[in-house]
Design a protein around this motif. Sequence first.
Motif, PDB file in Angstrom:
ATOM      1  N   SER A 130      12.686   6.786   9.588  1.00 15.92           N
ATOM      2  CA  SER A 130      12.821   6.818  11.037  1.00 15.92           C
ATOM      3  C   SER A 130      12.038   7.981  11.643  1.00 15.92           C
ATOM      4  O   SER A 130      11.810   8.999  10.996  1.00 15.92           O
ATOM      5  CB  SER A 130      14.298   6.953  11.408  1.00 15.92           C
ATOM      6  N   ARG A 133      16.228   9.269  13.999  1.00 15.22           N
ATOM      7  CA  ARG A 133      17.397   8.725  13.287  1.00 15.22           C
ATOM      8  C   ARG A 133      18.653   8.659  14.146  1.00 15.22           C
ATOM      9  O   ARG A 133      19.404   7.688  14.069  1.00 15.22           O
ATOM     10  CB  ARG A 133      17.661   9.518  12.015  1.00 15.22           C
ATOM     11  N   ASP A 136      18.401   5.793  16.494  1.00 16.15           N
ATOM     12  CA  ASP A 136      18.508   4.536  15.741  1.00 16.15           C
ATOM     13  C   ASP A 136      19.964   4.234  15.395  1.00 16.15           C
ATOM     14  O   ASP A 136      20.414   3.095  15.531  1.00 16.15           O
ATOM     15  CB  ASP A 136      17.665   4.596  14.469  1.00 16.15           C
TER      16      ASP A 136
END
Length: 150
Positions: A130, A133, A136
Amino acid sequence: AVQLAGLYPQGEAAFVTAMNTEAKSLGLKSTHFVDSSGLSDQDISSPHDLIQLANYIEKSQPSLFELTKLATKTIATSSGKKSIHNGNIFNNDPSFIGGKTGYTTEAKETMLALFKTPSGRNIGIVILGSNQREQDIGRLILWLQDNNLY
């Protein structure tokens, strides 16, 4: 882990061997370490193994996850005390059980995070490769909520 390896009586190489032995004993078939830091691109695992490890920690060593929720932790070192800051944005989230962030050039931003849903169910999320992160994971949690899975 590097600090622990430094304390290991047989040295770091033996410590890494012990890490690999423990990983195999836990059934982590896709996990292999070449150093104690976890920073080598040759240190590998899989999302499946990481969730399996998280389940093991949550059941047998939950205090490890409690440490990952602290904003800061002061530890004793051979040169005195050292404060470690937790940059994990989820550490104040009441549903966050615990987790681990990481970064290497090869894997980019990574994270393993466990959350407890309002229904009491645990959900594990693994992010690899990523560039963002936390965002996400936040998007995955929203998707899980929107689909009544969280």
